[in-house]
Design a protein around this motif. Structure first.
Motif, mmCIF file in Angstrom:
data_model
loop_
_atom_site.group_PDB
_atom_site.id
_atom_site.type_symbol
_atom_site.label_atom_id
_atom_site.label_comp_id
_atom_site.label_asym_id
_atom_site.label_seq_id
_atom_site.Cartn_x
_atom_site.Cartn_y
_atom_site.Cartn_z
ATOM 1 N N HIS A 63 0.833 -1.204 0.000
ATOM 2 C CA HIS A 63 0.000 0.000 0.000
ATOM 3 C C HIS A 63 0.868 1.255 0.000
ATOM 4 O O HIS A 63 0.620 2.195 -0.757
ATOM 5 N N ASP A 64 1.895 1.267 0.863
ATOM 6 C CA ASP A 64 2.777 2.435 0.932
ATOM 7 C C ASP A 64 3.529 2.636 -0.381
ATOM 8 O O ASP A 64 3.684 3.760 -0.848
ATOM 9 N N PHE B 202 2.525 1.715 -3.369
ATOM 10 C CA PHE B 202 1.557 2.228 -4.330
ATOM 11 C C PHE B 202 1.328 3.722 -4.110
ATOM 12 O O PHE B 202 1.341 4.505 -5.063
ATOM 13 N N GLN B 203 1.100 4.134 -2.878
ATOM 14 C CA GLN B 203 0.843 5.544 -2.579
ATOM 15 C C GLN B 203 2.033 6.422 -2.975
ATOM 16 O O GLN B 203 1.857 7.499 -3.534
ATOM 17 N N ALA C 198 0.196 6.128 -7.113
ATOM 18 C CA ALA C 198 -1.146 6.680 -6.885
ATOM 19 C C ALA C 198 -1.436 7.906 -7.747
ATOM 20 O O ALA C 198 -2.531 8.019 -8.308
ATOM 21 N N TRP D 209 -1.980 6.666 -11.278
ATOM 22 C CA TRP D 209 -2.851 5.507 -11.449
ATOM 23 C C TRP D 209 -4.057 5.753 -12.364
ATOM 24 O O TRP D 209 -4.354 4.888 -13.187
#
Length: 188
Positions: free
Chosen positions: A2-3, A5-6, A10, A13
């Motif tokens: 998640h981190d 990706f962020q 993100a 995206w």
């Protein structure tokens, strides 16, 4: 994950997803119209050979995965099937920021709003989803979709109480022609 990706993806995206969805829509139209051999033979960097299965051998699956990060390659091949990744159509212009605010030549042809709507429909979405992607009201997105539908670039299907807009083969071909002509196909 998640981190990562962020931090790394993100912000880009929505554009990455729209590029991948446009490619999937194009391949789906080609699959329905011309068949799997046509679709697979046109994947860049992939050679198609005829093979004969042994008598009694089960059918194997084929999964095609568009990517904006890697070249064509076989990721997995086993008794269940083969997973192939390939560069998504339009991947070369995805990272070109020169015309990020305008949808290139499509904007000159269709108008900026309608071109952005066409580019953001991807493999399908509802009117509200499209409005969110474009940053406009649902009414404005609906007007853009109606014009694109009347021009044969988008088809709308009802699923229960919801509607889903998808690219037609002509809409997909227009996007791909724009990409192959060297024009920007930036979303939004």
């Amino acid at each position: 994950m998640h981190d990562f990706f962020q931090d790394c993806l993100a912000g880009d995206w929505p554009r990455i997803r729209a590029t991948l969805e446009s490619d999937v829509a194009l391949r789906a139209h080609d699959l329905a119209r011309f068949g799997v051999r046509h679709v697979v033979s046109r994947l860049p960097g992939l050679t198609v050979r005829d093979t004969w299965d042994e008598a009694g051998a089960g059918e194997r699956g084929l999964v095609l995965v568009p990517s904006v990060f890697r070249k064509t390659g076989v990721l997995l091949a086993n008794e269940a099937g083969t997973l192939i990744t390939y560069p998504a159509s339009g991947h070369r212009t995805l990272w070109d920021e020169s015309e990020a605010a305008a949808p290139g030549r499509l904007g000159a042809l269709l108008g900026r709003g309608r071109a952005a709507a066409l580019l953001n429909i991807g493999d399908g979405c509802g009117t509200g989803d499209l409005a969110d992607r474009l940053g406009v009201s649902a009414g404005t997105a609906s007007v853009h979709v109606a014009a694109l539908r009347n021009g044969g670039l988008v088809a709308t299907h009802r699923v229960g109480k919801a509607v889903r807009h998808v690219l037609t083969p002509i809409g997909s071909a227009l996007i791909m022609a724009q990409a192959s002509a060297g024009g920007s196909v930036q979303r939004g």
